[in-house]
Design a protein around this motif. Sequence first.
Motif, short mmCIF file in Angstrom:
data_model
loop_
_atom_site.label_atom_id
_atom_site.label_comp_id
_atom_site.label_asym_id
_atom_site.label_seq_id
_atom_site.Cartn_x
_atom_site.Cartn_y
_atom_site.Cartn_z
N LYS A 93 0.84 -1.21 0.00
CA LYS A 93 0.00 0.00 0.00
C LYS A 93 0.87 1.25 0.00
O LYS A 93 0.58 2.22 -0.72
CB LYS A 93 -0.91 -0.01 1.23
N ARG A 94 1.94 1.25 0.80
CA ARG A 94 2.83 2.40 0.82
C ARG A 94 3.48 2.59 -0.55
O ARG A 94 3.72 3.72 -0.99
CB ARG A 94 3.91 2.23 1.90
N SER A 95 3.78 1.49 -1.25
CA SER A 95 4.37 1.57 -2.58
C SER A 95 3.41 2.24 -3.56
O SER A 95 3.83 3.05 -4.40
CB SER A 95 4.75 0.17 -3.07
N LYS A 96 2.13 1.93 -3.45
CA LYS A 96 1.14 2.54 -4.34
C LYS A 96 0.99 4.03 -4.04
O LYS A 96 0.83 4.85 -4.95
CB LYS A 96 -0.20 1.82 -4.19
N ILE A 97 1.02 4.37 -2.76
CA ILE A 97 0.94 5.79 -2.39
C ILE A 97 2.14 6.54 -2.97
O ILE A 97 2.02 7.64 -3.52
CB ILE A 97 0.90 5.95 -0.85
N LYS A 98 3.31 5.91 -2.87
CA LYS A 98 4.54 6.52 -3.39
C LYS A 98 4.43 6.76 -4.89
O LYS A 98 4.93 7.78 -5.40
CB LYS A 98 5.73 5.61 -3.08
N SER A 99 3.78 5.85 -5.60
CA SER A 99 3.68 5.99 -7.05
C SER A 99 2.83 7.19 -7.45
O SER A 99 2.93 7.69 -8.58
CB SER A 99 3.09 4.72 -7.67
N PHE A 100 1.98 7.69 -6.55
CA PHE A 100 1.14 8.85 -6.86
C PHE A 100 1.84 10.17 -6.56
O PHE A 100 1.33 11.23 -6.93
CB PHE A 100 -0.17 8.78 -6.08
N LEU A 101 3.00 10.12 -5.91
CA LEU A 101 3.71 11.36 -5.58
C LEU A 101 4.10 12.16 -6.83
O LEU A 101 3.97 13.40 -6.83
CB LEU A 101 4.95 11.04 -4.74
#
Length: 333
Positions: free
Chosen positions: A211-219
């Motif tokens: 989930k943190r990886s997906k959030i990072k991809s939206f940065l």
Amino acid sequence: MAKRKRLTLPPEAPAPETKGMFTEAPTGIVPGRRAKSAPIADMAGAAAASAALEEVSAELSAARAEGRFVQKLRTTQIDAGHLMRDRVIIDSGDMDTLMASIRSRGQQTPVEVLATGPDTYGLISGWRRLAALARLYEETNDPQFAYVHALVRQPASAQDAYVAMVEENEIRVGLSYYERAQIVARTVQAGVYDSDKTALQTLFSSASRAKRSKIKSFLPIVSALGDVLHHPTAIGERMGLDLSQRLEDAAFAKSLRAKLAKSDGKTPEEEQNVLSGALAVRATKPAIKPKLDSKEELAPGVVMMRGPSGLTLKGPGVTDALADRLRALFKDE
């Protein structure tokens, strides 16, 4: 058997009185009052009452200090913008449902605030509840909606306050990946955290690594398109991952920003069409011409060029007769 002798009073003795025997109170007893308890009993009772009062007072003080004491505050005492909010938009249907619930049952869950002055507070979590109460008071002018039940917290730092806000929203109403990435970026910009990595790992410490990886991809989307997107929460996970990769190309990012600014994005569907259309156009690389390694004149008017793809003969001397001779040569071979 001898008869028993009946005893009689002597003649000179007065007859016993049956009335008024205690017309005077016995020594030490006040008529009409109870006898006083011993002084030591009074002291013990007072000490017990004082100890119980002190215990209750101490527990209330501890509850207040630890943020376990629900207080009734005026909504106007609370600054809803004290922290940068992670929520971008509020669904009107959800807000209507919440207002209807508060109107019929009252506020069931307190908001969280921190003291910013003698009678002022900053909102940590519970923005929707505070907004619903404010709207209800505006619509009805009912005094009960002018107040909010709140827990006054004492976060050790701004970081703790942001963690509390994010965790409450993660539990109650899931945010979009864009909203999660945006609060990461904003807290870094405000100096709350020193890097995206630290902010991401602290704010979403309870989330899975995936989930943190997906959030990072939206940065990258927040950074490159945040100021031109009108409906960013409509961007789904798959589209977000595609956008994140394509935005590494500066030319693509510039072109997409121009298209979004021109479209005005009046509806989520219109903005989604712009994004989908941009993603559908793949960058085409120009064809690479074979590099020739050598160039040699075989005969007058005949030039041979050798490259990765083979041999090439050019020039006015490359005639049909020369082609026939070459065919015969390879045929004999």
